[in-house]
Motif scaffolding. Structure first.
Motif, PDB file in Angstrom:
ATOM      1  N   ASN A  43     -24.529 -15.571  34.471  1.00  0.00           N
ATOM      2  CA  ASN A  43     -23.279 -14.950  34.066  1.00  0.00           C
ATOM      3  C   ASN A  43     -22.655 -15.845  33.011  1.00  0.00           C
ATOM      4  O   ASN A  43     -22.437 -17.028  33.233  1.00  0.00           O
ATOM      5  N   THR A  44     -22.344 -15.282  31.873  1.00  0.00           N
ATOM      6  CA  THR A  44     -21.733 -16.036  30.795  1.00  0.00           C
ATOM      7  C   THR A  44     -20.312 -15.518  30.610  1.00  0.00           C
ATOM      8  O   THR A  44     -20.105 -14.333  30.352  1.00  0.00           O
ATOM      9  N   TYR A  45     -19.352 -16.403  30.768  1.00  0.00           N
ATOM     10  CA  TYR A  45     -17.954 -16.044  30.592  1.00  0.00           C
ATOM     11  C   TYR A  45     -17.491 -16.581  29.248  1.00  0.00           C
ATOM     12  O   TYR A  45     -17.591 -17.767  28.973  1.00  0.00           O
ATOM     13  N   ILE A  46     -16.982 -15.703  28.420  1.00  0.00           N
ATOM     14  CA  ILE A  46     -16.528 -16.094  27.091  1.00  0.00           C
ATOM     15  C   ILE A  46     -15.001 -15.993  27.090  1.00  0.00           C
ATOM     16  O   ILE A  46     -14.455 -14.884  27.163  1.00  0.00           O
ATOM     17  N   PRO A  47     -14.297 -17.120  27.000  1.00  0.00           N
ATOM     18  CA  PRO A  47     -12.826 -17.071  27.060  1.00  0.00           C
ATOM     19  C   PRO A  47     -12.195 -16.813  25.697  1.00  0.00           C
ATOM     20  O   PRO A  47     -11.118 -17.306  25.399  1.00  0.00           O
ATOM     21  N   HIS A  48     -12.822 -16.062  24.876  1.00  0.00           N
ATOM     22  CA  HIS A  48     -12.308 -15.811  23.535  1.00  0.00           C
ATOM     23  C   HIS A  48     -12.461 -14.332  23.219  1.00  0.00           C
ATOM     24  O   HIS A  48     -13.497 -13.748  23.492  1.00  0.00           O
ATOM     25  N   THR A  49     -11.438 -13.756  22.646  1.00  0.00           N
ATOM     26  CA  THR A  49     -11.523 -12.365  22.215  1.00  0.00           C
ATOM     27  C   THR A  49     -11.405 -12.318  20.702  1.00  0.00           C
ATOM     28  O   THR A  49     -10.970 -13.282  20.064  1.00  0.00           O
ATOM     29  N   ARG A  50     -11.760 -11.199  20.138  1.00  0.00           N
ATOM     30  CA  ARG A  50     -11.750 -11.074  18.691  1.00  0.00           C
ATOM     31  C   ARG A  50     -11.180  -9.711  18.336  1.00  0.00           C
ATOM     32  O   ARG A  50     -11.471  -8.716  18.990  1.00  0.00           O
ATOM     33  N   SER A  51     -10.400  -9.675  17.292  1.00  0.00           N
ATOM     34  CA  SER A  51      -9.831  -8.423  16.791  1.00  0.00           C
ATOM     35  C   SER A  51     -10.194  -8.275  15.332  1.00  0.00           C
ATOM     36  O   SER A  51     -10.289  -9.258  14.595  1.00  0.00           O
ATOM     37  N   ILE A  52     -10.353  -7.052  14.925  1.00  0.00           N
ATOM     38  CA  ILE A  52     -10.617  -6.747  13.524  1.00  0.00           C
ATOM     39  C   ILE A  52      -9.582  -5.714  13.105  1.00  0.00           C
ATOM     40  O   ILE A  52      -9.408  -4.690  13.770  1.00  0.00           O
ATOM     41  N   MET A  53      -8.897  -5.987  12.006  1.00  0.00           N
ATOM     42  CA  MET A  53      -7.922  -5.034  11.489  1.00  0.00           C
ATOM     43  C   MET A  53      -8.451  -4.437  10.208  1.00  0.00           C
ATOM     44  O   MET A  53      -9.018  -5.142   9.376  1.00  0.00           O
ATOM     45  N   LYS A  54      -8.263  -3.147  10.075  1.00  0.00           N
ATOM     46  CA  LYS A  54      -8.679  -2.455   8.871  1.00  0.00           C
ATOM     47  C   LYS A  54      -7.421  -1.885   8.228  1.00  0.00           C
ATOM     48  O   LYS A  54      -6.673  -1.155   8.867  1.00  0.00           O
ATOM     49  N   GLU A  55      -7.193  -2.238   6.976  1.00  0.00           N
ATOM     50  CA  GLU A  55      -6.024  -1.740   6.275  1.00  0.00           C
ATOM     51  C   GLU A  55      -6.469  -0.839   5.127  1.00  0.00           C
ATOM     52  O   GLU A  55      -7.439  -1.150   4.436  1.00  0.00           O
ATOM     53  N   CYS A  56      -5.753   0.250   4.970  1.00  0.00           N
ATOM     54  CA  CYS A  56      -6.084   1.194   3.923  1.00  0.00           C
ATOM     55  C   CYS A  56      -4.784   1.558   3.203  1.00  0.00           C
ATOM     56  O   CYS A  56      -3.801   1.933   3.843  1.00  0.00           O
ATOM     57  N   TYR A  57      -4.781   1.418   1.900  1.00  0.00           N
ATOM     58  CA  TYR A  57      -3.588   1.693   1.106  1.00  0.00           C
ATOM     59  C   TYR A  57      -3.853   2.863   0.184  1.00  0.00           C
ATOM     60  O   TYR A  57      -4.933   3.013  -0.354  1.00  0.00           O
ATOM     61  N   SER A  58      -2.795   3.673  -0.038  1.00  0.00           N
ATOM     62  CA  SER A  58      -2.859   4.802  -0.959  1.00  0.00           C
ATOM     63  C   SER A  58      -1.651   4.733  -1.884  1.00  0.00           C
ATOM     64  O   SER A  58      -0.570   4.288  -1.479  1.00  0.00           O
ATOM     65  N   GLN A  59      -1.828   5.188  -3.075  1.00  0.00           N
ATOM     66  CA  GLN A  59      -0.713   5.234  -4.006  1.00  0.00           C
ATOM     67  C   GLN A  59      -0.571   6.672  -4.496  1.00  0.00           C
ATOM     68  O   GLN A  59      -1.554   7.296  -4.877  1.00  0.00           O
ATOM     69  N   ARG A  60       0.656   7.172  -4.476  1.00  0.00           N
ATOM     70  CA  ARG A  60       0.899   8.551  -4.878  1.00  0.00           C
ATOM     71  C   ARG A  60       1.758   8.583  -6.135  1.00  0.00           C
ATOM     72  O   ARG A  60       2.649   7.764  -6.315  1.00  0.00           O
ATOM     73  N   PHE A  61       1.448   9.558  -6.928  1.00  0.00           N
ATOM     74  CA  PHE A  61       2.253   9.801  -8.116  1.00  0.00           C
ATOM     75  C   PHE A  61       2.776  11.227  -8.038  1.00  0.00           C
ATOM     76  O   PHE A  61       2.025  12.172  -7.772  1.00  0.00           O
ATOM     77  N   VAL A  62       4.059  11.388  -8.235  1.00  0.00           N
ATOM     78  CA  VAL A  62       4.661  12.717  -8.312  1.00  0.00           C
ATOM     79  C   VAL A  62       5.264  12.830  -9.713  1.00  0.00           C
ATOM     80  O   VAL A  62       6.164  12.074 -10.077  1.00  0.00           O
ATOM     81  N   CYS A  63       4.702  13.733 -10.480  1.00  0.00           N
ATOM     82  CA  CYS A  63       5.120  13.941 -11.876  1.00  0.00           C
ATOM     83  C   CYS A  63       5.051  12.640 -12.666  1.00  0.00           C
ATOM     84  O   CYS A  63       5.966  12.296 -13.427  1.00  0.00           O
ATOM     85  N   GLY A  64       4.047  11.838 -12.462  1.00  0.00           N
ATOM     86  CA  GLY A  64       3.837  10.604 -13.204  1.00  0.00           C
ATOM     87  C   GLY A  64       4.659   9.436 -12.722  1.00  0.00           C
ATOM     88  O   GLY A  64       4.610   8.353 -13.280  1.00  0.00           O
ATOM     89  N   VAL A  65       5.466   9.633 -11.664  1.00  0.00           N
ATOM     90  CA  VAL A  65       6.294   8.536 -11.128  1.00  0.00           C
ATOM     91  C   VAL A  65       5.648   8.026  -9.849  1.00  0.00           C
ATOM     92  O   VAL A  65       5.392   8.798  -8.928  1.00  0.00           O
ATOM     93  N   PRO A  66       5.351   6.680  -9.797  1.00  0.00           N
ATOM     94  CA  PRO A  66       4.764   6.170  -8.561  1.00  0.00           C
ATOM     95  C   PRO A  66       5.737   6.273  -7.393  1.00  0.00           C
ATOM     96  O   PRO A  66       6.914   6.050  -7.543  1.00  0.00           O
ATOM     97  N   GLN A  67       5.205   6.605  -6.259  1.00  0.00           N
ATOM     98  CA  GLN A  67       5.981   6.686  -5.026  1.00  0.00           C
ATOM     99  C   GLN A  67       5.765   5.400  -4.234  1.00  0.00           C
ATOM    100  O   GLN A  67       4.823   4.654  -4.470  1.00  0.00           O
ATOM    101  N   PRO A  68       6.639   5.110  -3.267  1.00  0.00           N
ATOM    102  CA  PRO A  68       6.433   3.899  -2.463  1.00  0.00           C
ATOM    103  C   PRO A  68       5.075   3.963  -1.760  1.00  0.00           C
ATOM    104  O   PRO A  68       4.645   5.018  -1.309  1.00  0.00           O
ATOM    105  N   PRO A  69       4.364   2.827  -1.709  1.00  0.00           N
ATOM    106  CA  PRO A  69       3.044   2.851  -1.077  1.00  0.00           C
ATOM    107  C   PRO A  69       3.122   3.179   0.403  1.00  0.00           C
ATOM    108  O   PRO A  69       4.057   2.805   1.079  1.00  0.00           O
ATOM    109  N   SER A  70       2.134   3.898   0.840  1.00  0.00           N
ATOM    110  CA  SER A  70       2.006   4.162   2.271  1.00  0.00           C
ATOM    111  C   SER A  70       0.711   3.513   2.736  1.00  0.00           C
ATOM    112  O   SER A  70      -0.247   3.382   1.988  1.00  0.00           O
ATOM    113  N   TYR A  71       0.713   3.072   3.938  1.00  0.00           N
ATOM    114  CA  TYR A  71      -0.500   2.446   4.469  1.00  0.00           C
ATOM    115  C   TYR A  71      -0.630   2.777   5.940  1.00  0.00           C
ATOM    116  O   TYR A  71       0.337   3.106   6.601  1.00  0.00           O
ATOM    117  N   SER A  72      -1.805   2.685   6.375  1.00  0.00           N
ATOM    118  CA  SER A  72      -2.065   2.884   7.806  1.00  0.00           C
ATOM    119  C   SER A  72      -2.836   1.666   8.295  1.00  0.00           C
ATOM    120  O   SER A  72      -3.613   1.067   7.579  1.00  0.00           O
TER     121      SER A  72
END
Length: 78
Positions: A43-72
């Motif tokens: 039995n091997t006990y590992i006292p360490h956990t790991r997390s991975i975060m994935k970030e995705c950004y989008s940029q929107r333009f409405v009539c040529g004007v950039p909008q505030p960035p949204s991200y998830s």
């Protein structure tokens, strides 16, 4: 003395055959044996956990004007 009506005798060589008899004898012999099976579990006990975060950004333009960035953000755990 052979007469003219007598044919000479014909001799063939003797045919030889070998007949072999096999007789099986069962002789009980006792050689005690023993087998030990060892199962090892590790039995091997590992006292360490790991997390991975994935970030995705989008940029929107409405009539040529950039909008505030949204991200998830999604957090994946292993």
């Amino acid at each position: 003395m052979p007469t003219p009506n007598d044919s000479p005798q014909i001799f063939s060589p003797t045919k030889q055959y070998v007949k072999t008899n096999v007789i099986n004898n069962v002789i009980p012999v006792f050689h005690p044996t023993h087998t030990t099976t060892v199962n090892k579990h590790f039995n091997t006990y590992i006292p360490h956990t790991r997390s991975i975060m994935k970030e995705c950004y989008s940029q929107r333009f409405v009539c040529g004007v950039p909008q505030p960035p949204s991200y998830s953000r999604r957090m994946l755990r292993y």
